[in-house]
Design an enzyme around this catalytic site. Structure first.
Site, PDB file in Angstrom:
ATOM      1  N   LYS A  20       0.758  -1.156   0.029  1.00  0.00           N
ATOM      2  CA  LYS A  20      -0.044   0.149   0.034  1.00  0.00           C
ATOM      3  C   LYS A  20       0.962   1.302  -0.028  1.00  0.00           C
ATOM      4  O   LYS A  20       0.497   1.977  -0.590  1.00  0.00           O
ATOM      5  CB  LYS A  20      -1.112   0.138   1.321  1.00  0.00           C
ATOM      6  CG  LYS A  20      -1.914  -1.270   1.453  1.00  0.00           C
ATOM      7  CD  LYS A  20      -2.637  -1.275   2.517  1.00  0.00           C
ATOM      8  CE  LYS A  20      -2.004  -1.013   3.767  1.00  0.00           C
ATOM      9  NZ  LYS A  20      -1.589  -2.470   4.227  1.00  0.00           N
ATOM     10  N   ARG A  69     -10.133   0.104   8.051  1.00  0.00           N
ATOM     11  CA  ARG A  69      -9.733  -1.064   8.330  1.00  0.00           C
ATOM     12  C   ARG A  69     -10.512  -1.982   9.098  1.00  0.00           C
ATOM     13  O   ARG A  69     -10.045  -3.127   9.807  1.00  0.00           O
ATOM     14  CB  ARG A  69      -8.422  -1.136   9.312  1.00  0.00           C
ATOM     15  CG  ARG A  69      -7.160  -1.523   8.709  1.00  0.00           C
ATOM     16  CD  ARG A  69      -6.103  -0.938   9.883  1.00  0.00           C
ATOM     17  NE  ARG A  69      -4.919  -1.669   9.489  1.00  0.00           N
ATOM     18  CZ  ARG A  69      -3.868  -1.224   8.954  1.00  0.00           C
ATOM     19  NH1 ARG A  69      -3.751  -0.184   8.292  1.00  0.00           N
ATOM     20  NH2 ARG A  69      -2.916  -1.833   8.956  1.00  0.00           N
ATOM     21  N   ARG A 116      11.808  -5.556   4.560  1.00  0.00           N
ATOM     22  CA  ARG A 116      11.417  -4.112   4.783  1.00  0.00           C
ATOM     23  C   ARG A 116      12.286  -3.284   5.479  1.00  0.00           C
ATOM     24  O   ARG A 116      12.702  -3.662   6.518  1.00  0.00           O
ATOM     25  CB  ARG A 116       9.941  -4.061   5.144  1.00  0.00           C
ATOM     26  CG  ARG A 116       9.650  -2.614   5.148  1.00  0.00           C
ATOM     27  CD  ARG A 116       8.284  -2.193   5.085  1.00  0.00           C
ATOM     28  NE  ARG A 116       7.571  -2.729   6.290  1.00  0.00           N
ATOM     29  CZ  ARG A 116       6.110  -2.779   6.589  1.00  0.00           C
ATOM     30  NH1 ARG A 116       5.569  -1.977   5.448  1.00  0.00           N
ATOM     31  NH2 ARG A 116       5.586  -3.362   7.380  1.00  0.00           N
ATOM     32  N   ARG A 142      11.287  -1.555  10.998  1.00  0.00           N
ATOM     33  CA  ARG A 142       9.966  -1.258  11.781  1.00  0.00           C
ATOM     34  C   ARG A 142       9.621  -2.465  12.954  1.00  0.00           C
ATOM     35  O   ARG A 142      10.029  -3.597  12.673  1.00  0.00           O
ATOM     36  CB  ARG A 142       8.492  -1.422  10.870  1.00  0.00           C
ATOM     37  CG  ARG A 142       7.981  -0.157  10.680  1.00  0.00           C
ATOM     38  CD  ARG A 142       6.917  -0.035   9.577  1.00  0.00           C
ATOM     39  NE  ARG A 142       5.705  -0.747   9.945  1.00  0.00           N
ATOM     40  CZ  ARG A 142       4.935  -0.986   9.619  1.00  0.00           C
ATOM     41  NH1 ARG A 142       4.553   0.091   8.283  1.00  0.00           N
ATOM     42  NH2 ARG A 142       3.621  -1.462   9.980  1.00  0.00           N
ATOM     43  N   ARG A 162      -0.591  -9.481  12.714  1.00  0.00           N
ATOM     44  CA  ARG A 162      -1.445  -8.621  11.720  1.00  0.00           C
ATOM     45  C   ARG A 162      -1.811  -9.272  10.658  1.00  0.00           C
ATOM     46  O   ARG A 162      -3.172  -8.817  10.415  1.00  0.00           O
ATOM     47  CB  ARG A 162      -0.187  -7.647  11.284  1.00  0.00           C
ATOM     48  CG  ARG A 162       0.290  -6.928  12.239  1.00  0.00           C
ATOM     49  CD  ARG A 162       1.618  -6.068  12.055  1.00  0.00           C
ATOM     50  NE  ARG A 162       1.610  -5.467  10.778  1.00  0.00           N
ATOM     51  CZ  ARG A 162       2.699  -5.029  10.111  1.00  0.00           C
ATOM     52  NH1 ARG A 162       3.959  -5.327  10.673  1.00  0.00           N
ATOM     53  NH2 ARG A 162       2.710  -4.323   9.106  1.00  0.00           N
TER      54      ARG A 162
HETATM   55  P1  AP5 Z   1       4.720  -1.667   1.862  1.00  0.00           P
HETATM   56  O1  AP5 Z   1       4.435  -0.729   0.734  1.00  0.00           O
HETATM   57  O2  AP5 Z   1       5.475  -1.018   2.936  1.00  0.00           O
HETATM   58  O3  AP5 Z   1       3.541  -2.456   2.280  1.00  0.00           O
HETATM   59  P2  AP5 Z   1       2.349  -2.079   3.197  1.00  0.00           P
HETATM   60  O4  AP5 Z   1       0.848  -2.444   2.766  1.00  0.00           O
HETATM   61  O5  AP5 Z   1       2.242  -0.379   3.304  1.00  0.00           O
HETATM   62  O6  AP5 Z   1       2.534  -2.428   4.342  1.00  0.00           O
HETATM   63  P3  AP5 Z   1       2.214  -2.062   6.145  1.00  0.00           P
HETATM   64  O7  AP5 Z   1       3.140  -3.079   6.882  1.00  0.00           O
HETATM   65  O8  AP5 Z   1       2.645  -0.540   6.253  1.00  0.00           O
HETATM   66  O9  AP5 Z   1       0.929  -2.254   6.258  1.00  0.00           O
HETATM   67  P4  AP5 Z   1       0.111  -2.409   7.530  1.00  0.00           P
HETATM   68  O10 AP5 Z   1      -1.247  -2.322   7.022  1.00  0.00           O
HETATM   69  O11 AP5 Z   1       0.410  -3.738   8.214  1.00  0.00           O
HETATM   70  O12 AP5 Z   1       0.813  -1.419   8.432  1.00  0.00           O
HETATM   71  P5  AP5 Z   1       0.273   0.201   8.675  1.00  0.00           P
HETATM   72  O13 AP5 Z   1       1.578   0.922   8.741  1.00  0.00           O
HETATM   73  O14 AP5 Z   1      -0.701   0.617   7.801  1.00  0.00           O
HETATM   74  O15 AP5 Z   1       5.536  -2.848   1.287  1.00  0.00           O
HETATM   75  C1  AP5 Z   1       6.062  -3.849   2.206  1.00  0.00           C
HETATM   76  C2  AP5 Z   1       7.526  -4.319   1.764  1.00  0.00           C
HETATM   77  O16 AP5 Z   1       7.243  -5.285   0.679  1.00  0.00           O
HETATM   78  C3  AP5 Z   1       8.548  -3.156   1.551  1.00  0.00           C
HETATM   79  O17 AP5 Z   1       9.413  -3.645   1.882  1.00  0.00           O
HETATM   80  C4  AP5 Z   1       8.278  -3.047   0.080  1.00  0.00           C
HETATM   81  O18 AP5 Z   1       9.457  -2.569  -0.453  1.00  0.00           O
HETATM   82  C5  AP5 Z   1       8.069  -4.100  -0.533  1.00  0.00           C
HETATM   83  N1  AP5 Z   1       7.356  -4.424  -1.641  1.00  0.00           N
HETATM   84  C6  AP5 Z   1       6.249  -3.651  -1.886  1.00  0.00           C
HETATM   85  N2  AP5 Z   1       5.764  -3.903  -3.173  1.00  0.00           N
HETATM   86  C7  AP5 Z   1       6.376  -5.103  -3.562  1.00  0.00           C
HETATM   87  C8  AP5 Z   1       6.515  -5.781  -4.680  1.00  0.00           C
HETATM   88  N3  AP5 Z   1       5.619  -5.633  -5.718  1.00  0.00           N
HETATM   89  N4  AP5 Z   1       7.208  -6.877  -4.896  1.00  0.00           N
HETATM   90  C9  AP5 Z   1       8.171  -7.151  -4.075  1.00  0.00           C
HETATM   91  N5  AP5 Z   1       8.299  -6.442  -2.734  1.00  0.00           N
HETATM   92  C10 AP5 Z   1       7.545  -5.530  -2.764  1.00  0.00           C
HETATM   93  O19 AP5 Z   1      -0.411   0.127  10.197  1.00  0.00           O
HETATM   94  C11 AP5 Z   1       0.508  -0.376  11.242  1.00  0.00           C
HETATM   95  C12 AP5 Z   1      -0.422  -0.656  12.577  1.00  0.00           C
HETATM   96  O20 AP5 Z   1      -1.015   0.687  12.983  1.00  0.00           O
HETATM   97  C13 AP5 Z   1      -1.574  -1.604  12.352  1.00  0.00           C
HETATM   98  O21 AP5 Z   1      -1.095  -2.776  12.672  1.00  0.00           O
HETATM   99  C14 AP5 Z   1      -2.484  -0.941  13.504  1.00  0.00           C
HETATM  100  O22 AP5 Z   1      -1.978  -1.328  14.706  1.00  0.00           O
HETATM  101  C15 AP5 Z   1      -2.350   0.525  13.300  1.00  0.00           C
HETATM  102  N6  AP5 Z   1      -3.337   1.111  12.296  1.00  0.00           N
HETATM  103  C16 AP5 Z   1      -2.857   1.661  11.323  1.00  0.00           C
HETATM  104  N7  AP5 Z   1      -4.076   2.183  10.755  1.00  0.00           N
HETATM  105  C17 AP5 Z   1      -5.184   1.871  11.392  1.00  0.00           C
HETATM  106  C18 AP5 Z   1      -6.635   1.728  11.447  1.00  0.00           C
HETATM  107  N8  AP5 Z   1      -7.079   2.248  10.286  1.00  0.00           N
HETATM  108  N9  AP5 Z   1      -7.208   1.257  12.379  1.00  0.00           N
HETATM  109  C19 AP5 Z   1      -6.547   0.406  13.301  1.00  0.00           C
HETATM  110  N10 AP5 Z   1      -5.450   0.568  13.412  1.00  0.00           N
HETATM  111  C20 AP5 Z   1      -4.638   1.005  12.615  1.00  0.00           C
HETATM  112 MG    MG Z   2       2.406   1.082   4.887  1.00  0.00          MG
END
Ligand code: AP5
Ligand code: MG
Length: 210
Positions: A13, A88, A123, A156, A167
């Site tokens: 994402k 989410r 990552r 992270r 997760r």
């Molecule tokens: P990346 O682009 O970083 O993926 P992402 O989908 O952004 O992953 P996140 O871990 O950020 O998602 P998440 O939903 O778990 O965490 P968030 O920060 O939102 O890509 C991942 C890796 O793969 C990178 O190394 C990248 O380089 C690589 N990659 C990307 N595309 C690729 C490809 N095509 N091929 C190969 N490699 C690739 O949330 C964190 C925490 O915050 C949650 O756990 C929760 O506790 C809280 N939180 C956040 N939002 C909410 C909400 N709305 N409600 C409640 N809690 C929330």
């Molecule tokens: Mg992210």
């Protein structure tokens, strides 16, 4: 345009939000990044958020919804935005409707759990601007330095194998149901998120007609 980028943890994402932002000139609103900034700053909200994020659980809806409401009310969101990581849960999707937010499209990045586990271990992220990299699949131009702002990259704390599994469990039980919510509204556009970064960006642009 107002776009939701939907997908499991590590689905790409953040990576794809960055490409869409550059193309459309609208900001990306990542609730995960806002939460991490609050934790790093040690604010009272950040202390509360940390209890959930470090276990891989969702932060309670009421807290995230308020945070999102404030963020999208800022002037830079006036011409549209990309929501990365929000909504989410069904209550969060309903809250967006209650705020009167008209969503143009929900892009769901479809990636297998096995691929997600591989991506998370490699990552590295920028603690300043939130940009995501991967040691093998998407490395920065200079080793461990952010291409965008020159900051040293970090791992992270919720990218440990056991937290990633939690997760994924939370995604399947609490977040995935929100996909059906948008499918019923005719807004859902599924994109295969298993290829390389550029190929997936092209699929997203096609799905959005941009
Ligand atoms: P990346 O682009 O970083 O993926 P992402 O989908 O952004 O992953 P996140 O871990 O950020 O998602 P998440 O939903 O778990 O965490 P968030 O920060 O939102 O890509 C991942 C890796 O793969 C990178 O190394 C990248 O380089 C690589 N990659 C990307 N595309 C690729 C490809 N095509 N091929 C190969 N490699 C690739 O949330 C964190 C925490 O915050 C949650 O756990 C929760 O506790 C809280 N939180 C956040 N939002 C909410 C909400 N709305 N409600 C409640 N809690 C929330
Ligand atoms: Mg992210």
């Amino acid at each position: 345009m107002r776009i939701i980028l939907f997908g499991g943890p590590g689905a790409g994402k953040g990576t794809q939000a960055s490409a869409i932002c550059s193309k459309l000139g609208i900001p990306s609103v990542s609730t995960g990044n806002i939460i991490r900034e609050a934790i790093a700053a040690g604010t009272p909200a950040g202390v509360e958020f940390k209890k959930y994020t470090e276990k891989g659980e969702l932060v309670p809806d009421s807290l995230v919804i308020e945070m999102l409401k404030d963020r999208i009310a800022r002037p830079d969101c006036a011409n549209g935005y990309i929501l990365d990581g929000f909504p989410r849960s069904i209550p969060q999707a309903e809250a967006l409707d209650e705020m009167g937010v008209e969503i143009d499209a929900v892009v769901s990045l479809e990636v297998s759990d096995e691929e997600i586990e591989k991506r998370m271990t490699g990552r590295r992220v920028c603690p300043k601007c939130g940009e995501s990299y991967h040691l093998v699949f998407n490395p920065p131009k200079t080793e461990m330095i952010c291409d965008k702002c020159g900051e040293a990259l970090i791992q992270r704390s919720d990218d440990k194998a056991e937290t990633v599994r939690e997760r994924l469990r939370v995604y399947h039980s609490q977040t995935e149901p929100a996909k059906a919510y948008y499918e019923k509204k005719g807004k859902l556009r599924k994109v295969d998120g298993n290829g390389n970064v550029e190929a997936i960006t092209a699929l997203i642009f096609k799905a959005l007609g941009i």
